[in-house]
Design an enzyme around this catalytic site. Structure first.
Site, PDB file in Angstrom:
ATOM      1  N   ASP A   1      41.758  39.221  44.038  1.00 50.30           N
ATOM      2  CA  ASP A   1      40.815  38.133  44.297  1.00 50.30           C
ATOM      3  C   ASP A   1      41.112  36.948  43.384  1.00 50.30           C
ATOM      4  O   ASP A   1      40.464  35.900  43.479  1.00 50.30           O
ATOM      5  CB  ASP A   1      39.360  38.609  44.190  1.00 50.30           C
ATOM      6  N   SER A   2      42.144  37.090  42.516  1.00 48.66           N
ATOM      7  CA  SER A   2      42.670  35.937  41.770  1.00 48.66           C
ATOM      8  C   SER A   2      43.231  34.902  42.742  1.00 48.66           C
ATOM      9  O   SER A   2      43.524  33.769  42.341  1.00 48.66           O
ATOM     10  CB  SER A   2      43.741  36.379  40.771  1.00 48.66           C
TER      11      SER A   2
ATOM     12  N   ASP B   1      41.807  43.686  46.683  1.00 51.01           N
ATOM     13  CA  ASP B   1      40.558  43.562  45.930  1.00 51.01           C
ATOM     14  C   ASP B   1      39.392  43.365  46.885  1.00 51.01           C
ATOM     15  O   ASP B   1      39.455  42.512  47.779  1.00 51.01           O
ATOM     16  CB  ASP B   1      40.619  42.324  45.014  1.00 51.01           C
TER      17      ASP B   1
ATOM     18  N   GLU C   1      41.819  45.925  32.078  1.00 54.68           N
ATOM     19  CA  GLU C   1      42.164  44.525  31.791  1.00 54.68           C
ATOM     20  C   GLU C   1      41.651  44.098  30.418  1.00 54.68           C
ATOM     21  O   GLU C   1      40.473  44.269  30.087  1.00 54.68           O
ATOM     22  CB  GLU C   1      41.570  43.621  32.884  1.00 54.68           C
TER      23      GLU C   1
END
Ligand code: KIV
Length: 273
Positions: free
Chosen positions: A53-54, A92, A191
């Site tokens: 979703d980046s 995502d 992350e």
């Protein structure tokens, strides 16, 4: 069992990713959002492609990952799947498509799998989204977890700094990781957390742990492809290694093109019909 696709090439499976961890082979993972990039990354031998979703940041120019929609994620995922012969493709689940309502989570996951042809989904969080994960897994959809810095919760954290430095948060992360494995997730992304904590999680869990800013002692690494190729110049976190400077290469190429068009050097008679 391996799945056959497009001629004889075999798509990587969750089973093979598990085997990689067991024999100590590190897993390579990058993001991809479109057909052309996916084709290059797949042919170069990447194991896992994440339709992250980046895309909300790097493709659409939003400041956070929150605005991207399920329809937009499915569009990106369809383009990536069309470019892939071998890599395992994870998508995502976007913000708002799975939190708080397990029926909606299942519907969203099934839409992603059915409409894009991807091989699995990823979602952010631990115990809070247990029901959603359970329902998605019950439909036979492979689920990858995501703990540590979870960008969909940016307005709760208020910053993108390293997570789980305090004992209480580290303990919650360890418990969440254990829970995700017990529920049946095939892998977890960690992350931006301390390397020692990531090591502890990777050593105590059986499923592959993929790190981004989580140090070297995990089972694989993931980066945002635009960052590692140096397309995106401003983003310079400590964990990022740049493998190319495409920003400079592309800028030079476009400046040369503009110059050639203006000076009538392009096209020549040889480049015309
Ligand atoms: O969306 C994304 O690119 C991600 C990676 C940072 C793991 O979730």
């Amino acid at each position: 069992m391996s799945v056959q696709k497009k001629s004889d090439v075999k798509i990587i499976t969750t089973h093979q990713l598990q085997n990689m961890k067991e024999r100590g082979e590190k897993i390579s993972m990058l993001t991809a959002y479109d057909f052309s990039m996916a084709t290059i990354l797949d042919a170069a031998g990447i194991d896992v492609l994440l339709v992250g979703d980046s895309a909300s940041n790097v493709m659409a120019g939003h400041e956070t990952t929150l605005p991207i929609t399920l329809d937009q994620m499915i569009y990106h995922a369809q383009s990536v799947v069309r470019g892939v012969k071998r890599a395992f493709v994870v998508v995502d689940m976007p913000f708002g498509s799975y939190q708080g309502n397990s029926s909606e989570a299942l519907r969203s996951a099934i839409r992603i799998m059915k409409e894009s042809g991807a091989h699995g989904i990823k979602l952010e969080g631990g115990a809070e989204i247990k029901e959603s994960i359970t329902r998605i897994l019950s439909a036979g959809v492979p689920v990858m977890g995501h703990l540590g810095l979870t960008p969909q919760s940016i307005y709760k954290f208020g910053t993108y700094t390293v997570r789980a430095k305090e004992e209480a948060e580290a303990q919650k992360l360890i418990e969440d990781a254990q829970l995700l494995q017990e529920l049946g997730c095939f892998s977890i992304v960690l992350e931006k957390i301390p390397a020692a904590l990531a090591k502890r999680v990777a050593e105590s869990l059986e499923i592959p742990i993929i790190g981004i800013g989580a140090g070297p002692h995990v089972d694989g690494q993931v980066l945002v492809v635009h960052d590692m190729l140096g397309i995106n110049k401003e983003f310079k976190p400590r964990f990022l290694r740049r493998y190319a400077d495409l920003h400079t290469i592309m800028t030079d190429a476009v400046q040369n093109y503009v110059k050639d068009v203006k000076s009538r050097d392009f096209p020549t008679d040889k480049e015309a019909y």
